[in-house]
Design a protein around this motif. Structure first.
Motif, PDB file in Angstrom:
ATOM      1  N   PHE A 121      -3.445  -8.554   3.915  1.00 13.56           N
ATOM      2  CA  PHE A 121      -3.350  -9.798   3.141  1.00 13.56           C
ATOM      3  C   PHE A 121      -1.883 -10.205   2.975  1.00 13.56           C
ATOM      4  O   PHE A 121      -1.514 -11.356   3.235  1.00 13.56           O
ATOM      5  N   PHE A 122      -1.031  -9.265   2.564  1.00 14.03           N
ATOM      6  CA  PHE A 122       0.382  -9.572   2.356  1.00 14.03           C
ATOM      7  C   PHE A 122       1.057  -9.981   3.664  1.00 14.03           C
ATOM      8  O   PHE A 122       1.862 -10.917   3.696  1.00 14.03           O
ATOM      9  N   HIS A 123       0.743  -9.275   4.756  1.00 11.96           N
ATOM     10  CA  HIS A 123       1.359  -9.574   6.052  1.00 11.96           C
ATOM     11  C   HIS A 123       0.952 -10.966   6.542  1.00 11.96           C
ATOM     12  O   HIS A 123       1.794 -11.733   7.047  1.00 11.96           O
ATOM     13  N   ALA A 124      -0.313 -11.305   6.378  1.00 17.69           N
ATOM     14  CA  ALA A 124      -0.801 -12.612   6.812  1.00 17.69           C
ATOM     15  C   ALA A 124      -0.142 -13.748   6.032  1.00 17.69           C
ATOM     16  O   ALA A 124       0.081 -14.841   6.570  1.00 17.69           O
ATOM     17  N   GLU A 130       2.518 -20.447   1.457  1.00 22.34           N
ATOM     18  CA  GLU A 130       2.758 -19.660   0.236  1.00 22.34           C
ATOM     19  C   GLU A 130       3.793 -18.561   0.459  1.00 22.34           C
ATOM     20  O   GLU A 130       4.425 -18.101  -0.497  1.00 22.34           O
ATOM     21  N   GLY A 131       3.944 -18.169   1.712  1.00 23.62           N
ATOM     22  CA  GLY A 131       4.860 -17.069   2.009  1.00 23.62           C
ATOM     23  C   GLY A 131       6.187 -17.508   2.574  1.00 23.62           C
ATOM     24  O   GLY A 131       6.952 -16.680   3.085  1.00 23.62           O
ATOM     25  N   ALA A 132       6.498 -18.788   2.478  1.00 22.62           N
ATOM     26  CA  ALA A 132       7.722 -19.320   3.080  1.00 22.62           C
ATOM     27  C   ALA A 132       8.977 -18.643   2.538  1.00 22.62           C
ATOM     28  O   ALA A 132       9.910 -18.322   3.289  1.00 22.62           O
ATOM     29  N   PRO A 158       2.225 -13.672  -2.822  1.00 24.14           N
ATOM     30  CA  PRO A 158       2.485 -15.034  -3.303  1.00 24.14           C
ATOM     31  C   PRO A 158       2.645 -15.082  -4.824  1.00 24.14           C
ATOM     32  O   PRO A 158       2.191 -14.185  -5.542  1.00 24.14           O
ATOM     33  N   ASP A 159       3.307 -16.123  -5.291  1.00 27.85           N
ATOM     34  CA  ASP A 159       3.414 -16.326  -6.726  1.00 27.85           C
ATOM     35  C   ASP A 159       2.037 -16.680  -7.267  1.00 27.85           C
ATOM     36  O   ASP A 159       1.252 -17.354  -6.595  1.00 27.85           O
ATOM     37  N   GLY A 160       1.725 -16.234  -8.454  1.00 29.00           N
ATOM     38  CA  GLY A 160       0.392 -16.478  -9.012  1.00 29.00           C
ATOM     39  C   GLY A 160      -0.160 -15.200  -9.601  1.00 29.00           C
ATOM     40  O   GLY A 160       0.278 -14.096  -9.259  1.00 29.00           O
ATOM     41  N   TRP A 161      -1.146 -15.336 -10.494  1.00 29.34           N
ATOM     42  CA  TRP A 161      -1.625 -14.188 -11.256  1.00 29.34           C
ATOM     43  C   TRP A 161      -2.728 -13.374 -10.576  1.00 29.34           C
ATOM     44  O   TRP A 161      -2.875 -12.194 -10.852  1.00 29.34           O
ATOM     45  N   ASP A 162      -3.507 -14.003  -9.685  1.00 24.84           N
ATOM     46  CA  ASP A 162      -4.678 -13.268  -9.172  1.00 24.84           C
ATOM     47  C   ASP A 162      -4.988 -13.543  -7.708  1.00 24.84           C
ATOM     48  O   ASP A 162      -6.132 -13.476  -7.284  1.00 24.84           O
ATOM     49  N   ASN A 163      -3.960 -13.865  -6.907  1.00 23.34           N
ATOM     50  CA  ASN A 163      -4.197 -14.137  -5.487  1.00 23.34           C
ATOM     51  C   ASN A 163      -4.825 -12.938  -4.771  1.00 23.34           C
ATOM     52  O   ASN A 163      -5.806 -13.075  -4.037  1.00 23.34           O
ATOM     53  N   LEU A 164      -4.257 -11.760  -4.985  1.00 22.41           N
ATOM     54  CA  LEU A 164      -4.776 -10.563  -4.313  1.00 22.41           C
ATOM     55  C   LEU A 164      -6.142 -10.181  -4.875  1.00 22.41           C
ATOM     56  O   LEU A 164      -7.052  -9.825  -4.111  1.00 22.41           O
TER      57      LEU A 164
END
Length: 584
Positions: A121-124, A130-132, A158-164
């Motif tokens: 997920f993080f790599h993608a 969002e990952g710029a 990404p910034d945000g509270w619950d993306n993962l």
């Protein structure tokens, strides 16, 4: 209920004794230990000590002692299993129910699978809008290639509270599993949110190629700058090193130790595929033992600031104990390996690597920079401190060679320095001999264990048996040096029992901390072992000390089985030793 042994080992590893004890007792640091009023008996002067290094507690007043599980058992008056439950709850771990080892194994596999999905997920996200910011940092600011980013599986949270959380729930994982994996945290109100937010992500991969945790670097001004996964069922920062899964295959013949992820990755990109980093903690004895399996030489390439120098000084003796040859890299014109390579190039770093100092040169130079050698008084102080350091070297050749170097730096003769080193060396030997004589002259009755039911029929063998256990608990690598010594040769049953348990644990790759034996020993036995471990032991010549202890144990064992069976040479040596001991 049978609790899986692997679970107990993980629980002990995740339960720092000073944290647990300090929730019951007010502790104050004095030297290497923490001290407080004993919670087990009434006292006005603190005699209760906690050793973070040895992970034990010991009261010099009432004699109680042990590891973290023993402490909870004593404080809460709980049986072993209930103490484990309480400690597990405190550590955020779930005790496996009956079905035990199998359910625990499935749980670990589930968390490993979750970590792998999180890494994907993080790599993608690096390729998404969002990952710029993360892509900007890795590719442009740090100059990493796409190949190296892919090789290390780097990504962005990404910034945000619950993306993962939302992404993993779609794949069938629960919030409880995310919490257990250290990927999520909860607050006092029960809200669960992503641990890593707006950070570049570094997957931590073990020697089997499994993703066991993560490190994350901020992309803004928030703190902490680096955030690491907490210790979990599958991850322990003291037992793993970043990039060792790659470095173990290197053909360069050495390991380079760095302070951080980016230094390690930059070195790999430059072709130094032998670089590793510790994970948000100082180098530990477990790290050193792990490295000793893959290399005979380690080059410390820490930052050149004060913190880096202190970290190198701490790491040198830890690495040396494993037999690794230690060298120290000195960088000028750059604060760390990453900056050096960017400024001066790969070839310059390769040359610097080949010119790295051995640890004795390094320590001498660190002493030298503290003094103005143009000032006579400071020159004398430099020579005294240098002599004290050199006197700890076991090799007389090393003492002479490096003594001559110190003499040249201070402008005195090598002979004068040799005399000073010799004087300091014999002062240390004399001091150690006096301490031993005081022990030897102590009445045997005073040397007997204070724990009820534990008595030494053969004091000489008993003390040697204590020495063997103490050395092995302090330096687990010595388990390989015990040769033909068996538990049956011990004269004290409980010490033989502990020796057998520890030897078996080491062979099975399990924890050899004293705390892990809480379920196998009585409280009195744990207290006795803690007292043994808390006694001073000079580790400068630990292998020779171990051989001497074993020789005494096996000699005394032969005596018990019959003088006539003793080897003539062994018997002659023993009589000579006894004669010397009594001044004959």
């Amino acid at each position: 209920m049978a609790i899986p042994e692997a679970f107990i080992d993980e629980l002990v590893a995740r339960s720092e004794i000073s944290d647990v004890v300090s929730s019951y007792v007010h502790l104050t640091r004095k030297g290497n230990n923490l001290w407080g009023l004993c919670p087990f008996h009434s006292e006005k002067t603190p005699s209760f000590s906690v050793s973070p290094e040895k992970q034990i507690y010991h009261c010099f007043g009432c004699g109680k002692g042990g590891g973290v599980i023993s402490f909870v058992m004593e404080m809460e008056n709980l049986p072993f299993v209930e103490a484990v439950r309480l400690l597990a709850q405190r550590a955020g771990m779930e005790v496996p129910e009956s079905g035990g080892s199998e359910s625990y194994r499935r749980r670990k596999e589930r968390l490993l699978a979750l970590n792998k999905e999180a890494a994907r997920f993080f790599h993608a996200k690096l390729r998404s809008p969002e990952g710029a910011a993360g892509a900007e940092y890795l590719f442009r600011k740090r100059g990493l290639s796409q190949g190296i980013v892919t090789r290390f599986g780097l990504g962005v949270a990404p910034d945000g509270w619950d993306n993962l959380i939302r992404a993993m729930q779609e794949k069938g994982y629960t919030k409880r599993e995310l919490l257990d994996a250290g990927l999520a945290v909860d607050n006092k109100k029960g809200r669960v949110y992503d641990r890593f937010r707006n950070r570049v992500m570094f997957p931590i991969i073990d020697l089997r190629g499994e993703v066991i945790g993560f490190g994350g670097r901020v992309l803004d001004d928030s703190t902490p700058k680096y955030l690491n996964s907490p210790d979990t069922v599958i991850y322990n920062k003291s037992r793993n090193l970043f990039a060792l899964n790659i470095a173990k295959k290197s053909k360069l013949g050495r390991i380079i130790l760095t302070e951080g992820y980016m230094d390690t990755i930059s070195l790999h990109q430059a072709g130094f595929d032998c670089a590793v980093a510790s994970l948000g903690t100082s180098l530990t004895a477990e790290h050193a033992q792990l490295l000793s399996k893959y290399t005979k030489e380690a080059v410390i390439a820490y930052d050149g600031d004060g913190a880096g120098v202190k970290a190198a000084q701490r790491a040198i003796p830890i690495l040396e104990k494993t037999g690794i040859q230690v060298r120290v890299l000195q960088m000028r014109g750059a604060k760390d390996p990453d900056e050096f390579i960017k400024k001066f190039g790969r070839e310059a770093f390769a040359k610097l690597l080949d010119q790295s100092e051995n640890h004795i040169d390094y320590r001498l130079r660190q002493i030298q920079v503290k003094y103005d050698l143009e000032d006579d008084a400071q020159r004398v102080e430099f020579l005294r401190e240098a002599a004290a350091m050199l006197s700890t070297l076991s090799s007389p050749v090393e003492r002479e060679v490096y003594g001559a170097k110190a003499a040249a730096a201070a402008g005195i003769t090598a002979e004068a320095m040799a005399q000073e080193v010799k004087r300091e060396y014999y002062r240390r030997v004399k001091q150690a001999k006096k301490q031993q004589e005081r022990k030897d002259l102590t009445p045997a009755a005073q040397l007997q264990p204070r724990e009820y039911g534990i008595r030494y029929a053969n004091m000489r063998s008993g003390r040697a048996e204590e020495g063997v256990l103490r050395l092995m608990l302090l330096e687990p690598g010595l388990f390989r040096e015990t040769g033909s010594l068996t538990a049956e040769q011990f004269s004290v049953p409980v010490l033989g029992k502990v020796y057998g348990l520890l030897q078996k644990r080491f062979q099975e790759g399990r924890s050899t901390q004293l705390a892990a034996l809480a379920g196998e020993l009585t409280p009195e036995e744990m207290s006795h072992l803690a007292a043994i471990l808390d006694r001073p032991e000079d580790l400068a010549n630990s292998q020779q000390a171990l051989r001497d202890y074993i020789s005494i144990i096996q000699t005394e064992a032969l005596k018990r089985t019959g003088e006539n069976q003793m080897d003539p040479l062994l018997a002659a040596r023993e009589k000579y030793r006894e004669k010397k001991a009594y001044g004959g």
